[in-house]
Design an enzyme around this catalytic site. Structure first.
Site, PDB file in Angstrom:
ATOM      1  N   VAL A 205       6.484   6.788  11.922  1.00  0.00           N
ATOM      2  CA  VAL A 205       5.607   7.132  13.062  1.00  0.00           C
ATOM      3  C   VAL A 205       4.531   8.096  12.576  1.00  0.00           C
ATOM      4  CG1 VAL A 205       5.467   8.114  15.392  1.00  0.00           C
ATOM      5  CG2 VAL A 205       7.537   6.881  14.697  1.00  0.00           C
TER       6      VAL A 205
ATOM      7  N   ASP B  17       3.335  -3.029  16.880  1.00  0.00           N
ATOM      8  CA  ASP B  17       3.590  -1.909  15.968  1.00  0.00           C
ATOM      9  C   ASP B  17       3.765  -0.612  16.779  1.00  0.00           C
ATOM     10  OD1 ASP B  17       3.405  -0.631  13.134  1.00  0.00           O
ATOM     11  OD2 ASP B  17       1.953   0.470  14.339  1.00  0.00           O
TER      12      ASP B  17
ATOM     13  N   ALA C 248       0.829  -1.213   0.000  1.00  0.00           N
ATOM     14  CA  ALA C 248       0.000   0.000   0.000  1.00  0.00           C
ATOM     15  C   ALA C 248       0.862   1.262   0.000  1.00  0.00           C
ATOM     16  CB  ALA C 248      -0.908  -0.018   1.233  1.00  0.00           C
TER      17      ALA C 248
ATOM     18  N   GLY D  71       2.489   7.847  10.045  1.00  0.00           N
ATOM     19  CA  GLY D  71       2.351   7.982   8.589  1.00  0.00           C
ATOM     20  C   GLY D  71       2.935   9.297   8.118  1.00  0.00           C
TER      21      GLY D  71
ATOM     22  N   GLU E 255      10.420   9.680   8.167  1.00  0.00           N
ATOM     23  CA  GLU E 255       9.204  10.342   8.681  1.00  0.00           C
ATOM     24  C   GLU E 255       8.012   9.385   8.701  1.00  0.00           C
ATOM     25  OE1 GLU E 255       8.787  13.814   9.860  1.00  0.00           O
ATOM     26  OE2 GLU E 255       7.223  12.511  10.622  1.00  0.00           O
TER      27      GLU E 255
ATOM     28  N   LYS F  62       9.621   0.276   9.573  1.00  0.00           N
ATOM     29  CA  LYS F  62      10.002   0.641  10.933  1.00  0.00           C
ATOM     30  C   LYS F  62      11.138  -0.207  11.493  1.00  0.00           C
ATOM     31  CE  LYS F  62       5.651   0.423  10.821  1.00  0.00           C
ATOM     32  NZ  LYS F  62       4.199   0.335  10.890  1.00  0.00           N
TER      33      LYS F  62
ATOM     34  N   LYS G  78       7.170   1.822  17.265  1.00  0.00           N
ATOM     35  CA  LYS G  78       7.208   3.284  17.133  1.00  0.00           C
ATOM     36  C   LYS G  78       7.749   3.921  18.419  1.00  0.00           C
ATOM     37  CE  LYS G  78       3.601   3.187  13.670  1.00  0.00           C
ATOM     38  NZ  LYS G  78       2.196   2.847  13.444  1.00  0.00           N
TER      39      LYS G  78
ATOM     40  N   GLU H   3      -0.585  -3.913   9.229  1.00  0.00           N
ATOM     41  CA  GLU H   3       0.677  -4.510   8.812  1.00  0.00           C
ATOM     42  C   GLU H   3       0.403  -5.779   8.017  1.00  0.00           C
ATOM     43  OE1 GLU H   3       3.902  -3.026   9.700  1.00  0.00           O
ATOM     44  OE2 GLU H   3       2.310  -1.555   9.835  1.00  0.00           O
TER      45      GLU H   3
END
Ligand code: HSE
Length: 333
Positions: free
Chosen positions: A148, A216, A6, A150, A145, A121, A220, A205
């Protein structure tokens, strides 16, 4: 571009649809020379590929459907070592335990004089300090960027806009999938249906247990801890709890008491945690619904600074990659 899920497709779509605007406004022209995927094939052409054709091929099921000339037998590591390009974009699935295989690909790219932009990540959560040092030693740029919140600029806010403030605590909703599921459950939707929707919308994910079990968000938290507090957090050692124990009944019970369940990550100089918390509806974080994320930086000079915005999604995270590419272009002058 490594990865064509995606996020990778979101970036390609932005580059295609905004090509003229990016050229006119920022003097930015992207030439995509390679796309390498795990299960949808690979393309490499140092003179550049046709972005619209790549998108069409991926929609048709894989890069085998790309008609124009390209080499098709490159793997990601070979490309990082020997390919002719300026910036490697890593948007393949995340592994928070090892960071691999992306970690070795990123190491190879930096060592070979390429700038690197990640949405993945894993490498940042596992090895931020090492990658930062490697980028500095090779005078390359490392940007992430999209790891975390999006495309919502949480990292740029902490590192650039808040430079000069001391950040003493970070707290927020940093996983879009679980926030989406909790919001849908409040409207009476079943957990499984809400999760299936989050997957279909490109929020979850590749392995969604990473979202619902809290990993997830923990990844982050590890990224934020490393870059804000210079402290490496091992995700496996963190106190992490997801939302799988939250039932329709507990959501309804909280609502009856003017409360909402939210999955909250907390990071301080002493460590990090991820826990479901029942917040009063009056709490600003309780009003953050759906795919939206929020992060509050507690600082010495400004007090609390809260950023709210989309935390997942192909185009939303594709924008994070674009913002990093524009940043690198600015730094290169
Ligand atoms: N699966 C992640 C989420 C994607 O739902 O927040 C963005 O990192």
């Amino acid at each position: 571009l490594i990865g064509s899920g995606a996020v990778g497709q979101g970036l390609l779509e932005i580059l295609r649809s905004k090509a003229d605007e990016l050229q006119q406004e920022y003097g930015f022209t992207a030439r995509v020379v390679a796309v390498v995927t795990k299960s949808r094939g690979a393309l490499y052409h140092p003179q550049g590929l046709d972005i619209a054709q790549i998108i069409a091929a991926l929609k048709a099921g894989g890069l085998a459907h790309y008609q124009a000339t390209a080499e098709r037998d490159w793997d990601a590591l070979r490309l990082a070592r020997d390919g002719q390009f300026d910036v490697l974009i890593e948007a393949s699935p995340t592994d928070l335990q090892t960071g691999q295989p992306a970690l070795d690909i990123v190491r190879a790219a930096l060592t070979n004089g390429k700038d690197v932009v990640l949405a993945n990540k894993g490498p940042v959560a596992v090895a931020y300090a090492e990658l930062r040092a490697l980028a500095a030693a090779n005078q390359r740029h490392l940007r992430f960027e999209g790891t975390v919140m999006g495309g919502t600029p949480s990292i740029r806010l902490a590192l650039q806009a808040l430079a000069g403030c001391r950040i003493t605590q970070v707290r927020g909703i940093v996983n879009g999938t679980t926030n989406y599921i909790l919001t849908q459950m409040e409207s009476g939707q079943a957990y499984d249906t809400a999760l299936a929707q989050a997957q279909a919308l490109g929020y979850a994910e590749t392995d969604p247990s990473g979202d619902v079990d809290g990993w997830d968000a923990a990844g982050k938290a590890a990224i934020l801890s490393a870059l804000i507090f210079n402290k490496r957090l091992d995700v496996a050692q963190m106190s992490v709890q997801g939302i799988s124990g939250i039932t329709a009944a507990s959501v309804a019970e909280a609502a009856a008491q003017q409360q909402r369940w939210k999955l909250i990550a907390t990071i301080t100089p002493d460590g990090g945690s991820v826990q479901p918390v029942r917040l009063p509806i009056s709490n600003p974080l309780a009003g953050v619904s759906g795919i939206t994320n929020a992060i509050t930086y507690t600082t010495d000079l400004l007090g609390d600074v809260t950023l709210i915005g989309p935390g997942a999604g192909g185009v939303q995270t594709g924008f994070a990659l674009l913002s990093d590419l524009l940043d690198i272009q600015r730094l290169r002058g």
